[in-house]
Design an enzyme around this catalytic site. Sequence first.
Site, PDB file in Angstrom:
ATOM      1  N   ASP A 224       8.350  18.672 -15.724  1.00  0.00           N
ATOM      2  CA  ASP A 224       8.793  20.051 -15.496  1.00  0.00           C
ATOM      3  C   ASP A 224       7.869  20.710 -14.471  1.00  0.00           C
ATOM      4  O   ASP A 224       6.641  20.583 -14.551  1.00  0.00           O
ATOM      5  CB  ASP A 224       8.756  20.836 -16.808  1.00  0.00           C
ATOM      6  CG  ASP A 224       9.287  22.249 -16.640  1.00  0.00           C
ATOM      7  OD1 ASP A 224      10.506  22.427 -16.737  1.00  0.00           O
ATOM      8  OD2 ASP A 224       8.467  23.171 -16.405  1.00  0.00           O
ATOM      9  N   ILE A 225       8.463  21.390 -13.486  1.00  0.00           N
ATOM     10  CA  ILE A 225       7.666  22.101 -12.470  1.00  0.00           C
ATOM     11  C   ILE A 225       7.081  23.358 -13.102  1.00  0.00           C
ATOM     12  O   ILE A 225       7.817  24.191 -13.645  1.00  0.00           O
ATOM     13  CB  ILE A 225       8.527  22.465 -11.248  1.00  0.00           C
ATOM     14  CG1 ILE A 225       9.114  21.197 -10.611  1.00  0.00           C
ATOM     15  CG2 ILE A 225       7.705  23.246 -10.219  1.00  0.00           C
ATOM     16  CD1 ILE A 225      10.064  21.469  -9.463  1.00  0.00           C
ATOM     17  N   GLU A 266      14.595  22.785 -13.296  1.00  0.00           N
ATOM     18  CA  GLU A 266      13.397  22.234 -12.656  1.00  0.00           C
ATOM     19  C   GLU A 266      12.845  21.037 -13.436  1.00  0.00           C
ATOM     20  O   GLU A 266      11.694  20.652 -13.261  1.00  0.00           O
ATOM     21  CB  GLU A 266      12.323  23.315 -12.505  1.00  0.00           C
ATOM     22  CG  GLU A 266      11.748  23.841 -13.807  1.00  0.00           C
ATOM     23  CD  GLU A 266      12.518  25.030 -14.361  1.00  0.00           C
ATOM     24  OE1 GLU A 266      11.906  25.818 -15.094  1.00  0.00           O
ATOM     25  OE2 GLU A 266      13.723  25.180 -14.040  1.00  0.00           O
TER      26      GLU A 266
END
Length: 342
Positions: A224-225, A266
């Site tokens: 996950d960003i 994301e």
Amino acid sequence: MKETVKNTALIKNLTLFFGIFLLFTDVFFLAIGIVFKMPLMRYVIYVKLVINSTNIFLILRKHYLISTSIIYFVILGFMVVGVICTGTASGFQLYALGMLVCISYNGYLHNRILKHELPLSFLIFIHVVVYSLTYLLARMTKPLYEVPRIAIDILISFNSIATFSIVIIYVVLFHNVAIKNEEKLEKMAMIDNLTGLYNRHYLMASLSRVSGNNPEDNWLAIMDIDDFKKVNDTYGHNCGDYVLNRVADIAAKTCKDCTVCRWGGEEFIVLGESPVCSDKVLEELRQKIAEEVFRFEKNEIRITVTIGSSKYQNGMTNDNWISSADNKLYEGKSNGKNQVVY
């Protein structure tokens, strides 16, 4: 755009092919009409030569619908003349049947590129009716000319080869279109449109294969960003899309022996389907993204990711496996982000 240009060129080439083909047949049938003394065929050929020569000019001027109409009706008209002159034994009636597949494929191309096509149902109806009436007329009356057997053999051979060649060409084209469209639909169903990575549907199919084979060495990681919402809020959604694309590219190159998918938003999932060191691969991925300078317009942006990884265990369902990796991801997010949790 590339596909449109390709189909436009195909329309031109096919129409031009038929135009030249008709000129070639004009010369052939003119010779037959002269050698075997068939005045009606000769006179019709003279008219056809003028029409077909004019048609080549129309093709070069890109009047494809008009040119195609001329080709259809010239072939249909000469089929009638050929049957009247020599009877059904010479095989002129084959052209009416052979043209049905041409009408269908050309209509498809015209509709795709020109957004307009000749009326398919009407043309098919005309060809079938003319074929039927011509065949009945030939069965009820004698041919206009008595021609030797050798002429019949030459004509049936030429007409059969020409018709079957046309049908084969168009069947192959239709076959290729069907395969290409099917591959395109499969790609659309399995590929994420933004990043070009595999999507959720592809991943779930891959997970089913993995869990079915029970390979204990396989692992799954959710990436996950970190603080991605701030990127969108600060620099705009175009920048967000750019970041997603760059992260996807780095992930695909770093995890080249794995299956990399966009899970949604994301989040990305990396699936290792071979006994490779997940710790080393995932840490290398995290580090590369952290060191990358993301340049969008005049902005330089730093991005970090948090990764949660879980090895496959016997008896795990796909949901259990994903949940296990997701819990590790949540643990990493809660403990400062920018890390890999195993």
